[in-house]
Motif scaffolding. Structure first.
Motif, mmCIF file in Angstrom:
data_model
loop_
_atom_site.group_PDB
_atom_site.id
_atom_site.type_symbol
_atom_site.label_atom_id
_atom_site.label_comp_id
_atom_site.label_asym_id
_atom_site.label_seq_id
_atom_site.Cartn_x
_atom_site.Cartn_y
_atom_site.Cartn_z
ATOM 1 N N LEU A 16 56.411 41.790 6.671
ATOM 2 C CA LEU A 16 55.239 42.640 6.896
ATOM 3 C C LEU A 16 55.588 43.823 7.797
ATOM 4 O O LEU A 16 55.122 44.945 7.564
ATOM 5 N N VAL A 17 56.403 43.597 8.805
ATOM 6 C CA VAL A 17 56.836 44.696 9.682
ATOM 7 C C VAL A 17 57.680 45.703 8.893
ATOM 8 O O VAL A 17 57.500 46.916 9.029
ATOM 9 N N THR A 20 55.343 47.628 6.661
ATOM 10 C CA THR A 20 54.549 48.583 7.429
ATOM 11 C C THR A 20 55.354 49.842 7.721
ATOM 12 O O THR A 20 54.844 50.965 7.592
ATOM 13 N N LEU A 24 54.458 53.483 6.153
ATOM 14 C CA LEU A 24 54.230 54.640 7.027
ATOM 15 C C LEU A 24 55.089 55.821 6.591
ATOM 16 O O LEU A 24 54.608 56.956 6.520
ATOM 17 N N THR A 51 46.539 48.379 -0.256
ATOM 18 C CA THR A 51 47.362 47.664 0.719
ATOM 19 C C THR A 51 46.489 46.867 1.679
ATOM 20 O O THR A 51 46.766 45.701 1.968
#
Length: 79
Positions: A16-17, A20, A24, A51
Motif C-alpha cells: 500500500l505504501v 501510494t 502520487l 482508488t
C-alpha cells in the motif's frame, strides 16, 4: 507449519505504501504534463475516486478478519 495472518497484513501495508507513492507520482504527472482541460482533471478525479473506493472496500473487509488466526500449510508430499 503455520503462518500468522498478521504477516499478510504487514505485507499489504508495504504494498500500500508503494502504491501510494506511485499513485502520487502518477497524479502529479497527469496534472503537470497532461493536456490542460477538463478531460485531464476528470481522469485524475476518476483515478482517485476508484482508488479510494477500492481501498475503502478492502479496508472494510480487512476490519472483520481475525488477525490472530494462522494459515496452516501441510508439508506432506503429494503422491
Amino acid at each position: 507449519m503455520s503462518i500468522p495472518l498478521v504477516i499478510f497484513l504487514f505485507a499489504w501495508f508495504v504494498f500500500l505504501v508503494i502504491f501510494t507513492f506511485l499513485a502520487l507520482v502518477s497524479v502529479v504527472q497527469m496534472l503537470r504534463f497532461g493536456v490542460a482541460g477538463p478531460g485531464t482533471y476528470l481522469s485524475t478525479v476518476t483515478f482517485l475516486a476508484v482508488t479510494g473506493l477500492v481501498l475503502g472496500g478492502v479496508g472494510l473487509y480487512l476490519a472483520g478478519v481475525d488477525w490472530n488466526a494462522t494459515l496452516d500449510i501441510a508439508l506432506t508430499p503429494l503422491l
